[in-house]
Scaffold this motif. Structure first.
Motif, PDB file in Angstrom:
ATOM      1  N   LEU A 257       3.013  19.157   4.714  1.00 26.97           N
ATOM      2  CA  LEU A 257       3.088  19.013   5.987  1.00 26.97           C
ATOM      3  C   LEU A 257       3.827  17.559   6.261  1.00 26.97           C
ATOM      4  O   LEU A 257       3.675  16.603   5.309  1.00 26.97           O
ATOM      5  CB  LEU A 257       1.851  18.765   6.478  1.00 26.97           C
ATOM      6  N   GLY A 258       4.678  17.560   7.248  1.00 23.48           N
ATOM      7  CA  GLY A 258       5.536  16.258   7.296  1.00 23.48           C
ATOM      8  C   GLY A 258       6.065  16.135   8.856  1.00 23.48           C
ATOM      9  O   GLY A 258       5.955  17.208   9.760  1.00 23.48           O
TER      10      GLY A 258
ATOM     11  N   GLN B 188       7.321   9.638   0.077  1.00 25.07           N
ATOM     12  CA  GLN B 188       8.205   9.102   1.198  1.00 25.07           C
ATOM     13  C   GLN B 188       8.300  10.191   2.409  1.00 25.07           C
ATOM     14  O   GLN B 188       8.466   9.631   3.359  1.00 25.07           O
ATOM     15  CB  GLN B 188       9.490   8.681   0.819  1.00 25.07           C
ATOM     16  N   ARG B 189       8.417  11.273   1.877  1.00 24.24           N
ATOM     17  CA  ARG B 189       8.964  12.464   2.979  1.00 24.24           C
ATOM     18  C   ARG B 189       7.428  13.283   3.466  1.00 24.24           C
ATOM     19  O   ARG B 189       7.454  13.518   4.633  1.00 24.24           O
ATOM     20  CB  ARG B 189       9.593  13.621   2.210  1.00 24.24           C
ATOM     21  N   LEU B 190       6.804  13.643   2.558  1.00 27.94           N
ATOM     22  CA  LEU B 190       5.339  14.317   3.034  1.00 27.94           C
ATOM     23  C   LEU B 190       4.666  13.547   3.876  1.00 27.94           C
ATOM     24  O   LEU B 190       4.429  12.226   3.622  1.00 27.94           O
ATOM     25  CB  LEU B 190       4.620  14.810   1.844  1.00 27.94           C
ATOM     26  N   SER B 191       3.675  14.003   4.516  1.00 27.91           N
ATOM     27  CA  SER B 191       2.469  13.593   5.212  1.00 27.91           C
ATOM     28  C   SER B 191       1.335  13.814   4.424  1.00 27.91           C
ATOM     29  O   SER B 191       0.671  12.891   4.151  1.00 27.91           O
ATOM     30  CB  SER B 191       2.418  13.878   6.816  1.00 27.91           C
ATOM     31  N   HIS B 192       1.184  15.130   4.124  1.00 30.28           N
ATOM     32  CA  HIS B 192       0.000  15.505   3.269  1.00 30.28           C
ATOM     33  C   HIS B 192       0.434  16.691   2.554  1.00 30.28           C
ATOM     34  O   HIS B 192       1.257  17.384   2.953  1.00 30.28           O
ATOM     35  CB  HIS B 192      -1.176  16.197   4.254  1.00 30.28           C
TER      36      HIS B 192
ATOM     37  N   GLY C   5      -3.968  13.025   0.807  1.00 29.66           N
ATOM     38  CA  GLY C   5      -3.563  12.331   2.104  1.00 29.66           C
ATOM     39  C   GLY C   5      -2.349  11.442   1.738  1.00 29.66           C
ATOM     40  O   GLY C   5      -1.798  11.398   0.554  1.00 29.66           O
ATOM     41  N   PRO C   6      -1.728  10.570   2.634  1.00 23.97           N
ATOM     42  CA  PRO C   6      -0.738   9.809   2.499  1.00 23.97           C
ATOM     43  C   PRO C   6      -1.135   8.530   1.173  1.00 23.97           C
ATOM     44  O   PRO C   6       0.138   8.404   0.629  1.00 23.97           O
ATOM     45  CB  PRO C   6      -0.528   8.875   3.755  1.00 23.97           C
TER      46      PRO C   6
ATOM     47  N   LYS D 178      13.334  18.556   3.240  1.00 24.33           N
ATOM     48  CA  LYS D 178      14.620  17.948   3.599  1.00 24.33           C
ATOM     49  C   LYS D 178      14.576  17.554   5.323  1.00 24.33           C
ATOM     50  O   LYS D 178      15.216  16.839   5.644  1.00 24.33           O
ATOM     51  CB  LYS D 178      15.811  18.498   3.295  1.00 24.33           C
ATOM     52  N   GLU D 179      13.644  18.155   6.097  1.00 24.78           N
ATOM     53  CA  GLU D 179      13.692  18.006   7.585  1.00 24.78           C
ATOM     54  C   GLU D 179      12.511  16.908   7.834  1.00 24.78           C
ATOM     55  O   GLU D 179      12.410  16.285   8.885  1.00 24.78           O
ATOM     56  CB  GLU D 179      13.195  19.271   8.213  1.00 24.78           C
ATOM     57  N   PHE D 180      11.763  16.838   6.788  1.00 25.31           N
ATOM     58  CA  PHE D 180      10.528  15.787   6.987  1.00 25.31           C
ATOM     59  C   PHE D 180      11.219  14.214   7.184  1.00 25.31           C
ATOM     60  O   PHE D 180      11.831  13.949   6.231  1.00 25.31           O
ATOM     61  CB  PHE D 180       9.460  15.712   5.913  1.00 25.31           C
ATOM     62  N   ASN D 181      10.534  13.419   8.126  1.00 24.96           N
ATOM     63  CA  ASN D 181      11.023  12.042   8.325  1.00 24.96           C
ATOM     64  C   ASN D 181      10.050  10.801   7.686  1.00 24.96           C
ATOM     65  O   ASN D 181      10.487   9.715   7.955  1.00 24.96           O
ATOM     66  CB  ASN D 181      11.288  11.824  10.027  1.00 24.96           C
ATOM     67  N   GLY D 182       9.002  11.298   7.298  1.00 25.58           N
ATOM     68  CA  GLY D 182       8.177  10.524   6.570  1.00 25.58           C
ATOM     69  C   GLY D 182       7.073   9.943   7.454  1.00 25.58           C
ATOM     70  O   GLY D 182       6.134   9.293   6.986  1.00 25.58           O
ATOM     71  N   GLU D 183       7.018  10.370   8.701  1.00 23.17           N
ATOM     72  CA  GLU D 183       5.825  10.129   9.624  1.00 23.17           C
ATOM     73  C   GLU D 183       4.557  10.591   8.992  1.00 23.17           C
ATOM     74  O   GLU D 183       4.605  11.837   8.604  1.00 23.17           O
ATOM     75  CB  GLU D 183       5.979  10.636  10.742  1.00 23.17           C
ATOM     76  N   LYS D 184       3.438  10.105   8.978  1.00 19.83           N
ATOM     77  CA  LYS D 184       2.175  10.498   8.687  1.00 19.83           C
ATOM     78  C   LYS D 184       1.326  10.996   9.664  1.00 19.83           C
ATOM     79  O   LYS D 184       1.047  10.364  10.701  1.00 19.83           O
ATOM     80  CB  LYS D 184       1.318   9.340   7.826  1.00 19.83           C
TER      81      LYS D 184
END
Length: 181
Positions: free
Chosen positions: A161-162, A86-90, A51-52, A14-20
């Motif tokens: 990770l996010g 959309q939320r996770l990076s990896h 990965g993304p 819920k804290e992840f912003n989608g950045e990879k």
């Protein structure tokens, strides 16, 4: 180092912003993992990294496994799984591979230390956080197959990770009981 240990926090989906995250960060985290204490250098773990570009596949695998194992699947859980790309990076699958050279508890201890090394190394990033999850269809037959987990290996979860906007560092711990002799 004590400050880094005290400020280590899990950051959740819920804290992840989608950045990879760059692959360099992932490689650094996994390099830190292999420096965990390991009796006889068994390094009793392996990792499978989504990965993304593979997160849609990961979400589909998890959702398919969940639907297959639940006659009436929880729609909130399904929505959460569908948000992974959309939320996770990896997503890093964590697999224990017992060596049979040392007691199994030592292999688990080494795995735990490896994950702690990932956490502590991730503390150096202001932009990324993560957490070790032991849900999300770990050890289901479909995920064991997708991750090519052999019968003697143990699926011990994932490290998600996010990207994060705000890094949390504060927490409380009770005093521990210590007896000096």
């Amino acid at each position: 180092m004590l400050k880094q240990i005290q400020e280590r926090r899990s950051h959740f989906l819920k804290e992840f912003n989608g950045e990879k995250a760059p692959d360099e960060l992932i490689n650094t985290l996994l390099t830190a993992a292999i420096w965990a204490p390991s009796h006889k250098l068994t390094l009793p773990f392996r990792f499978v990294v989504y990965g993304p570009d593979k997160l849609p596949l990961f979400a589909q695998q998890i959702e398919s496994s969940f639907r297959n194992r639940n006659a009436d699947p929880n729609t909130d859980k399904i929505a959460k799984m569908q948000s992974f790309p959309q939320r996770l990076s990896h997503a890093i699958a964590i697999i224990l591979k017992p060596s049979q050279k040392v007691p199994l508890w030592e292999e688990y201890a080494s795995l735990g230390a490896a994950i702690q090394n990932i956490y502590l190394t991730l503390c150096e990033s202001d932009s990324f956080g993560g957490y070790w999850t032991t849900g999300n269809e770990i050890d289901s037959p479909m995920m064991r197959n997708a991750l090519k987990i052999s019968p003697e290996e143990i699926h011990c979860g994932y490290f998600f990770l996010g990207g994060i906007n705000t890094k949390r560092t504060q927490a409380q711990r009770p005093d521990i009981e210590v007896i000096w002799i």
